[in-house]
Write an enzyme that holds these catalytic residues in place. Structure first.
Site, PDB file in Angstrom:
ATOM      1  N   LYS A   6     -74.954  21.361  32.776  1.00 44.81           N
ATOM      2  CA  LYS A   6     -75.508  22.374  33.685  1.00 44.81           C
ATOM      3  C   LYS A   6     -75.506  21.810  35.103  1.00 44.81           C
ATOM      4  O   LYS A   6     -75.788  20.618  35.303  1.00 44.81           O
ATOM      5  CB  LYS A   6     -76.927  22.744  33.243  1.00 44.81           C
ATOM      6  CG  LYS A   6     -77.541  23.906  34.021  1.00 44.81           C
ATOM      7  CD  LYS A   6     -78.912  24.302  33.453  1.00 44.81           C
ATOM      8  CE  LYS A   6     -79.573  25.401  34.276  1.00 44.81           C
ATOM      9  NZ  LYS A   6     -80.886  25.798  33.728  1.00 44.81           N
ATOM     10  N   SER A   9     -84.828  28.889  29.927  1.00 45.97           N
ATOM     11  CA  SER A   9     -83.449  28.902  30.417  1.00 45.97           C
ATOM     12  C   SER A   9     -82.408  28.377  29.435  1.00 45.97           C
ATOM     13  O   SER A   9     -81.221  28.400  29.741  1.00 45.97           O
ATOM     14  CB  SER A   9     -83.350  28.105  31.721  1.00 45.97           C
ATOM     15  OG  SER A   9     -83.956  28.830  32.750  1.00 45.97           O
ATOM     16  N   SER A  62     -81.466  30.597  32.809  1.00 51.16           N
ATOM     17  CA  SER A  62     -80.601  30.229  33.926  1.00 51.16           C
ATOM     18  C   SER A  62     -79.401  29.400  33.494  1.00 51.16           C
ATOM     19  O   SER A  62     -78.468  29.243  34.268  1.00 51.16           O
ATOM     20  CB  SER A  62     -81.415  29.442  34.962  1.00 51.16           C
ATOM     21  OG  SER A  62     -81.826  28.199  34.434  1.00 51.16           O
TER      22      SER A  62
END
Lengths: 96, 440, 469
Positions: B41, B141, B116
């Site tokens: 990420k 997330s 996210s």
């Protein structure tokens, strides 16, 4: 509640100064409205009885995580990621 | 594995997955992750690879060190493939709050991949090469995008994995976790990345476990709790049905099922957002255009310069959270918002502790709905975005581990079953989810 | 008008590494930003970790100031933006600090200590092309960023600038005794002073370095506030900057410009529990503090209180010097007297401190030994000490090299005989009852022995010789 709880443009402008975040007039307008709605919703916390309840700074309480006092130099170039440099100094804006 | 990088580039063009991609394969092989491409990420630092956490304010930033989790993956022979797309700093539920690429849902490109960690979930779904994803959750997330994309997302106990090298959103909530196509994949990657770390004071001192040992296909006697509040108003009936189907599946394999109550579920949303924004607004203060990231010409006083850099570098949601977060900790408001939220957090933790005296795992829908369409999202007010997290914030606030596991489809879109366990109870989650995976 | 003064004293703790990272605290000769890492520069993803020794130093300070060390304390983020702050927040302690409620005794008066807490130092800024208010840009050196500081906050108990200075001197001495602070380090102790005149608004004067500067800054500020009051102008609550070069203070920011620090608990650090066992261990490691040391000199060594006070209060170097000398020359009264009456005067005359001088216990007690054994007179020793302080040369070799040893009995006897036979008129005068004649004869003898003798003793010998003639 007293005036301090009124969410208005003045408050948003004050926060933006504290936070060093330049906002356009449109943003101030928009955020003021949104803040009213969001903070109003957050007030539901008032309904929770927290008398005598300790705050939880972490999900699980840990304590005494310490490092020994040893100098261990970090091998790097601290200025590698900046354009704002002069010699081995970082260069910053003036104060006033 | 140069072919993998090329393939990833193609997938990126189709789905908006990467903010940065490896230029060459520098993996060493020879470990538990030999031959595996690990995506990271964007908010997790990879040495020398542009790391922006989805924000313009970190434009051009090349970290001088690897996050501990990245280092551990390299040591196990993985290829560090690239940085996956996300909401700026993790501020969102649909990965749309970013000036960069928005990941698309692999099952319907008109829909969100969730957020996210949207890029991570999307890639996990579409990768046709050995791949595991390093993702991160502050308030849901990992679970949310895993649910929307139909993959397995495992959020460990707070402190199970080191946060060294994670661009902070809210330090008391942030957890680096994993995504994979299968429970076994997730268990393997978690085994690699968990454990103590001298660089993170909040990491648990528990020794690393081999979580693949929990892949036993046996839930006999497992006590499953179903919290009433997680099936209330706003939860899509199709989603409820799919989740109940999975719960019945566990029951049929010998688990016992019991309904119970987590009374502070509703207020956890406010508590979560206040704490997260208060912490986030201090974390974002460092982004001021001097030492790394976005630079502007050094004009005006530092007040002017910082205000300008931050106005330019943050997009709308980040600005909103800086304003909200600054407000909640300002003198005069701090007791009623920041400190009150921390006390309510204690109540939320107590709810879970009480429940786990009676049951081993809790089962609920991960998200109240399936992935929404982008045109639906663009019509939503910020408060409606926040309310989408109502089912994931409480376990995140309590720092308990959770796994989102695909348990069916509604309108052709995946539905996630959310299993939660007490602190350090990842093994139970892996055991339960694996049983469903094998026997349904 | 009575002044009300409270101090916030920032002390740099003596540690090898910074408060939250492994960077060295010793930046003498280091290049700018040479002692930095991603942690003290606040790079994204870097996290702090607390230095154990810094905590232990802080606990010792708190105990020395009779504070209650809190059984559990936390760190907090104090948010404000400034180019010297890499994270734009400072890790400090706020509502749950290390210690509260202590005191320091100043000439029998108790000065309250409000709190003692730990925090990190910001960077060093150079204002290029002007001063703080007129520069074109700043240069930032982060070698100081993250250096451990302890902040000691006093109650508003100090009544004059002089008292503030005395407080700081005593505090510095205690810290020096504890071994947590180096008085020789530039900027090792920095002070913010809050000052108001009775009934008036409080003004904070920021970042004053040095004890004398504190006294000067407070004097200036008290006079400024008095003049304003005399002219009927209200003193506003504000923060002022002290300029040591001009010895003036000027407005830094007014009340309405004060930052809203928006404290939160530092979420990257965990609670620190200080149990009784830990405190006991640290207390057992704590050395004797200045007041106890003075009392010991009086009780054990019989040193007069005022001399003991001067030795201890001058600094740890001098106390150690005194104790070493007593170990080599077990006459503490004489050692103390010679240190206070003559050594300090000579050092002062040379304008140097003991540490920089060549004075050493071994050679210093040689001087006292020469007096004790009668090799030189006290009077000569008072002269010699000046030369000794200047050069550090062994007093014994100095005496030998220069032939300064007192004249022996034989030499003295010969000199007296010669003088008496050469000055018969004076001898007659003496016998006639003119006592002044004896002083004349003494002068002649001393001249002959080049003053290498104790005049009182020589006078007695002359009288004996006259009486036996």
């Amino acid at each position: 509640m007293s005036d301090q709880w009124t969410i208005d443009r003045g408050l948003v402008e004050r926060i933006s100064k504290v936070a060093r975040l330049e906002l356009t007039q449109d943003e101030v307008e928009k955020f003021t409205g949104q803040l009213k709605v969001i903070l109003e919703a957050f007030r539901e916390l008032d309904d929770v009885d927290t008398e005598g309840v300790e705050p939880s700074f972490h999900p699980q309480e840990l304590s005494n995580v310490l490092r020994e006092d040893e100098a261990t130099p970090w091998n790097w170039d601290p200025l590698e990621n900046t354009e704002h440099r002069e010699g081995r100094h970082f260069k910053g804006p003036r104060i006033q | 594995m140069t072919g993998v990088i090329e393939r990833a580039r193609t997938l990126d063009e189709e789905y908006g997955i990467f903010n940065a991609l490896a230029e060459s394969d520098d993996s060493t092989g020879g470990g538990r992750l030999e031959g595996v491409a690990v995506s990271v990420k964007d908010n997790i630092c990879v040495m020398g690879m542009e790391t922006r956490a989805g924000s313009r304010v970190l434009e051009g930033y090349r970290p001088p060190f690897d996050a501990t989790v990245v280092k551990k993956c390299r040591e196990e022979g993985a290829l560090i493939l690239g940085k996956t797309t996300q909401d700026e700093f993790g501020f969102g539920t649909f990965s749309v709050n970013t000036p960069f690429k928005v990941p698309l849902n692999p099952h319907d490109r008109e829909r969100s991949a969730g957020g996210s960690s949207g890029g991570a979930a999307c890639l996990t779904s579409v990768a046709d090469f050995p791949h595991l994803a390093l993702a991160e959750s502050t308030g849901g997330s990992i679970s949310c995008p895993a649910s929307f994309c139909g993959v397995v997302g495992l959020t460990p106990t707070y402190g199970r994995t080191s946060r060294w090298g994670l661009v902070d959103y809210a330090n008391s909530l942030d957890k680096i976790g994993v995504m994979g196509k299968t429970v076994a994949d997730a268990a393997l990657l978690l085994s690699v990345i968990s454990g103590p770390d001298e660089y993170d004071s909040t990491v648990s001192q528990a020794q690393p476990e081999d979580f693949t040992e929990y892949l036993q296909n046996d839930v006999e006697g497992l006590r499953v709790g179903v919290p009433r509040e997680y099936f209330g108003e706003g939860v899509d009936t199709g989603v409820s049905e799919a989740v109940w189907g999975a719960i019945k599946g566990l029951e049929s394999q010998g688990a016992t099922v019991k309904e119970l109550s987590l009374p502070h579920t509703g207020v956890s949303l406010a508590s979560y957002y206040i704490i997260a924004m208060a912490e986030a607004s201090t974390n974002l203060a460092k982004f001021s255009g001097l030492r790394y990231g976005l630079h502007l010409p050094l004009e005006g006083s530092f007040d002017d310069y910082f205000s300008r850099v931050r106005a330019r570098g943050f997009s709308e949601e980040a600005k909103r959270r800086v304003i909200l977060g600054t407000f909640t900790r300002m003198a005069g408001y701090r007791d009623a918002y920041y400190l009150k939220a921390l006390r309510v957090r204690t109540r939320v933790i107590e709810d879970f502790k009480r429940a786990f005296e009676e049951v081993d795992v809790l089962a609920a829908p991960t998200m109240p709905v399936v992935a929404p369409r982008f045109d639906e999202i663009s019509g939503m007010e910020p408060i409606q975005h926040y309310m989408m997290d109502v089912l994931t914030v409480a376990p995140n606030l309590a720092g308990i581990p959770m796994i989102s596991f695909p348990c069916g489809r509604v309108h052709g879109m995946p539905v996630g079953l959310h299993l939660m366990a007490d602190h350090m109870g990842e093994g139970k989650l892996i055991r339960a989810a694996h049983a469903l995976e094998v026997r349904g | 008008m009575k002044a009300v003064i409270g101090l916030e004293v920032h002390v740099q703790l003596e540690t090898e590494s910074k408060l939250f990272c492994g960077c060295s605290t010793d930046s003498e000769g280091a290049e700018p930003n040479g002692n930095t890492c991603p942690i003290c520069l606040g790079f994204p993803g870097a996290k702090p970790k607390v230095n154990r020794r810094a905590v232990e130093h802080a606990v010792k300070i708190a105990r020395a100031l009779e504070c209650d060390v809190r059984p559990r304390f936390y760190f907090s983020r104090k948010s404000y933006f400034y180019p010297d702050m890499p994270k734009n927040f400072q890790i400090t302690q706020y509502e749950m600090p290390l210690a509260l409620g202590g005191r320091l005794l100043l000439d029998g008066r108790s000065i309250g200590i409000t709190r003692v807490h730990m925090e990190e130092d910001p960077a060093r800024l150079v204002h290029v092309g002007g001063g703080i208010s007129s520069s074109l840009y700043t240069l930032i050196d982060h070698n100081r960023s993250g250096v451990p500081l302890v902040e000691i906050v006093t109650d508003p108990d100090l009544a004059s600038s002089r008292e503030a200075r005395m407080f700081l001197e005593k505090l510095g001495l205690i810290l020096e005794h504890l071994g947590v602070y180096d008085p020789g380090r530039e900027g090792g102790l920095r002070v913010d002073a809050n000052v108001s005149l009775e009934g008036g608004q409080r003004v904070e004067v920021k970042n004053i370095t040095g004890f004398r500067a504190v006294e000067d800054a407070l004097n200036y500020e008290i006079i400024r506030q008095e003049s304003m009051a005399n002219m009927g102008i209200a003193v506003e609550r504000e923060t002022r900057h002290y300029d040591a070069e001009t010895n003036t203070t000027s407005t830094l920011r007014r009340k309405e410009q004060e930052e809203d620090y928006g404290y939160i608990t530092e979420p990257d650090l965990v609670r620190i529990d200080v149990d009784d066992a830990w405190i006991s261990r640290l207390e057992s490691e704590m050395p004797e503090l200045p007041d106890a040391r003075i009392q010991r000199y009086v009780d054990e060594h019989g040193v007069p209180l005022f001399q003991a006070g001067i030795i201890v209060n001058t600094g740890l170097d001098l106390s150690r010097f005194f104790e070493e000398c007593v170990g080599l020359f077990p006459e503490p009264g004489m050692v103390a007297n010679w240190i206070v009456t003559f050594l300090l005067k000579s050092l002062n005359y040379e304008g140097i401190g003991l540490r920089e001088s060549k004075v050493r216990p071994g050679t210093f007690v040689e001087l006292l030994g020469l007096i004790g054994e009668g090799t030189i007179t006290e009077r000569l020793a008072r002269e010699l000490i000046k030369e000794y302080v200047g050069t550090g040369e062994s007093p014994r070799s100095l005496v030998e090299r220069r032939g300064l040893a007192s004249a022996g009995r034989e030499e003295l006897g010969e000199a007296i005989d010669e003088v008496l036979s050469d000055n018969r008129k004076a001898v007659a005068d003496y016998r006639a009852g003119q006592t002044r004649a004896l002083d004349f004869l003494l002068g002649q003898v001393l001249r002959r022995i080049r003053a290498r003798g104790d005049p009182v003793e020589v006078k007695r010998l002359i009288r004996d010789a006259l009486d036996s003639e």
